[in-house]
Design an enzyme around this catalytic site. Structure first.
Site, short mmCIF file in Angstrom:
data_model
loop_
_atom_site.label_atom_id
_atom_site.label_comp_id
_atom_site.label_asym_id
_atom_site.label_seq_id
_atom_site.Cartn_x
_atom_site.Cartn_y
_atom_site.Cartn_z
CG ASP A 23 99.43 49.33 42.25
OD1 ASP A 23 100.44 49.94 41.87
OD2 ASP A 23 99.49 48.29 42.94
CG HIS A 24 102.46 52.59 43.25
ND1 HIS A 24 101.96 51.31 43.32
CD2 HIS A 24 103.30 52.74 44.31
CE1 HIS A 24 102.48 50.71 44.39
NE2 HIS A 24 103.28 51.56 45.00
CG ASP A 71 105.23 47.28 46.33
OD1 ASP A 71 104.79 48.34 45.85
OD2 ASP A 71 105.12 47.00 47.53
NE ARG A 130 107.45 50.92 53.96
CZ ARG A 130 107.80 50.27 52.87
NH1 ARG A 130 107.58 50.81 51.69
NH2 ARG A 130 108.40 49.10 52.93
CB SER A 142 109.71 51.55 49.06
OG SER A 142 110.67 52.27 48.33
NE ARG A 197 110.36 54.52 47.15
CZ ARG A 197 109.64 55.41 47.85
NH1 ARG A 197 110.06 56.64 47.98
NH2 ARG A 197 108.50 55.07 48.41
#
Length: 640
Positions: free
Chosen positions: A63-64, A118, A378, A530, A532
């Site tokens: 989805d990213h 996520d 964000r 995030s 990440r």
């Protein structure tokens, strides 16, 4: 006398005491990954040598990284599909939707635990779940059947009273909470929502609030599982998944916040932080260049139906670009069937994929010095892809009204009916691919997919120079930017390290190569944003050995530890001021012990004290040179 969070945690606690500040380990029922973090997570899972996942349900979403300008993203999608097929993971194909929206529709269950790579995984708290965002390696461990370790959070009760007025939505509730608590006010806390005000909030509305709880730094947010939950699950064809869950009437909370929903006005978060919140009326008339509606925060069927009702029969302002992305294939098809999609298109909206899209910087960057209103979570500096743009966060109703007017305004005076949930949701799981779990499946790896970088065990001493000094609220977007140019390298740590800190210090990468890495010095709330883990893996690859900060965001601190980077905290915040770029700092790592302070020596002739706040397990990870090293070491001993 238990809170709802305590009840769910108690049912999943494997080790530790459910007392705020104490280390605990919990069983994880479900996991999710998305393609920007998933490739690395599955490479790590493969390295553990498991035959298949051991959770009740694990889902891999794409989805990213859906803009396929070159081969990298398509290759990653192929890897994710084949590795999911091999190891027993459901695969959500590109176009099926945003992970948190699809997870809410098809998989979230009251009373369960969910760990996701996520940071907005707490969206599932709307379903009465303990849902936590984490780095990819922690999620890989959960898929391998290992418990998740965390510090038991404090439980904050957010009491909602009265009903929301016309033109005010769930987004305005969470913006109000952010204005009260700040982007670091939720660190080490779970927000548990109660009160009669939540009775009028549907599960999709609750998901908006839980989703943006991540911007508080909270471990997670949580709503009870009640009749609203039953209604949503029944209409999704999942009535059997419902159980009633609520806190005890005499539950004791560490903190209580009360919000009068009836007194709320439409709110807006101003650049460049989600907690810089003001009433819309205070900025009314601000010229708007772009409006972007969607993201995992506000892309449900009812969110976008509300937008369609406001736009119906109208045309967006000629100087505004309106883009809309959909939360899922289900949402898009239902809007199409009821005619709302035609209303959006007729009004002048540009229709995007059912993906994260502009929220992660994947296209639709605003114009130079432009003002972009977004229903996202964000608005960090540079996240939109245009450094000079001003990004404002608003509700779908405010976004739609402003798109028509061409200036920031609310929907309070627009005559429209707030949408109710449909009689039934359209169920179509054809883009969810069931795994074969066949060991003979060929896992396909493109040339951009590189192995997890090696890291040596922790040295006896760290003596190195300061590679960068940064201030407060440094986000993971500052450390490792996203966007269409950089995200395709998420499976290639060597390449992506070239972009580390590039937006605020373009020389950081070359400086680390020149000096052989060293230290990072930071202010408060270092690493917010995030989940990440690349914001830790890229510095690790560049031989950053330790960080000294005034405080840390939860997920990034754990990602640093997992990567074998020592996270230290100034005992006296004033010592931060004494350190300069390229100072040589020394630490005796042999003195790392639970509960014991450490002394750092600066070659300029002074020393200062730091704390590490690491548990025994975290120290074990650091000494091994990271979590994957520790797992491999233990596996080798078992095999021997």
């Amino acid at each position: 006398m238990k809170t709802l969070a305590e009840k769910i945690l108690a049912a999943h606690c494997i080790a530790g005491e459910l007392k705020a500040g104490m280390p605990i380990e919990i069983k994880i029922d479900q996991t999710l990954t998305q393609d920007a973090t998933g490739t690395m997570a599955y490479l790590q899972f493969e390295a553990m040598g498991c035959e298949r996942v051991k959770t009740e349900c694990s889902v891999s979403y794409v989805d990213h990284n859906t803009l396929q300008n070159d081969f990298e993203n398509a290759d990653d999608h192929q890897y994710l599909r084949t590795v999911a097929d091999r190891y027993g993971i459901l695969f959500s194909r590109p176009g099926n939707g945003i992970c948190h929206q699809v997870q809410l529709e098809r998989f979230d269950k009251p009373g369960k635990t969910l760990l996701g790579s996520d940071s907005h995984t707490p969206t599932a708290g709307a379903m009465g779940m303990i849902a936590i965002g984490a780095g990819g390696l922690d999620v890989a461990c959960a898929m391998a059947g290992m418990p998740f370790s965390l510090t038991m959070p404090k439980i904050v009760n957010v009491r909602l009273i009265h009903r929301l007025p016309h033109g005010v939505g769930a987004k305005d509730i969470i913006l109000k909470v952010l204005s009260l608590m700040s982007v670091k006010g939720g660190v080490g806390k779970i927000l548990e929502y109660t009160g009669e005000g939540l009775l009028d909030l549907s599960v999709p509305e609750r998901s908006t609030i839980c989703n943006m709880g991540a911007e508080l730094g909270a471990t997670t947010s949580l709503f009870p599982s009640d009749e609203n939950t039953r209604e949503f699950l029944t209409k999704q064809g999942r009535a059997a998944d419902f159980i009633e869950l609520k806190p005890d009437a005499d539950a004791v909370y560490d903190e209580v916040i009360e919000i009068d929903c009836a007194a709320l006005k439409p709110l807006v978060a101003c650049p460049h932080s989600p907690d810089l919140v003001k009433p819309v009326e205070e900025l009314a008339g601000l010229k708007v260049d772009q409006v972007a509606i969607g993201s995992c925060t506000n892309s449900s069927f009812t969110d976008l139906l509300e937008v369609a009702r406001i736009l119906k029969g109208k045309t967006i302002h000629p100087e505004v670009s309106l883009v809309i992305s959909f939360g899922s294939k289900q949402v898009l098809r239902m809007l199409s069937r009821c005619g709302a999609l035609d209303d959006l298109i007729a009004a002048g909206a540009r229709v995007l994929e059912a993906t994260c899209g502009p929220c992660i910087g994947m296209g639709q960057s605003p114009q130079s010095n432009g003002v972009s209103l977004r229903t996202f979570n964000r608005n960090f500096y540079g996240r939109s892809g245009t450094l000079s743009a001003g990004i404002y966060l608003v509700s779908p109703a405010t976004a739609a009204a402003s798109a028509i007017a061409g200036v920031l305004c609310s929907a309070e005076t627009i005559d429209y009916a707030k949408p109710e949930m449909p009689d039934a949701y359209l169920i179509d799981d054809t883009m969810l691919i069931q795994p074969s779990c066949d060991p003979a499946v060929e896992i396909k790896r493109g040339p951009n997919i590189k192995p997890y970088p090696a890291k040596a065990p922790l040295a006896e001493t760290i003596e190195a120079q300061v590679m960068i000094k940064v201030g407060d609220n440094i986000t993971t977007d500052h450390i490792m930017p996203a966007g269409a140019k950089i995200l395709p390298y998420r499976s290639n740590i060597e390449k992506i390290s070239e972009f580390c800190y590039s937006q605020i210090d373009p020389q950081f990468h070359d400086r680390c190569l020149q000096y052989g890495g060293g230290w990072i010095i930071a202010g408060e709330n270092y690493g917010q944003g995030s989940s990440r883990e690349h914001a830790a893996l890229a510095p690790m690859y560049l031989k950053i050995q330790a960080v000294i900060a005034k405080s840390y965001a939860r997920i990034h601190r754990q990602n640093l530890i997992n990567a074998g980077i020592v996270p230290l905290v100034f005992e006296r915040p004033d010592d931060y001021e004494r350190i300069a770029m390229l100072d040589t700092l020394a630490l005796d790592c042999g003195k790392l012990a639970e509960g014991q302070p450490l002394t750092i020596t600066d070659a300029k002739g002074f020393s200062f004290t730091v704390q590490h706040h690491c548990t025994a397990r975290e120290l074990e990870i650091l000494r091994a040179g990271g979590l994957l090293n520790l797992i491999k070491n233990k596996n080798q001993k078992t095999e021997a």
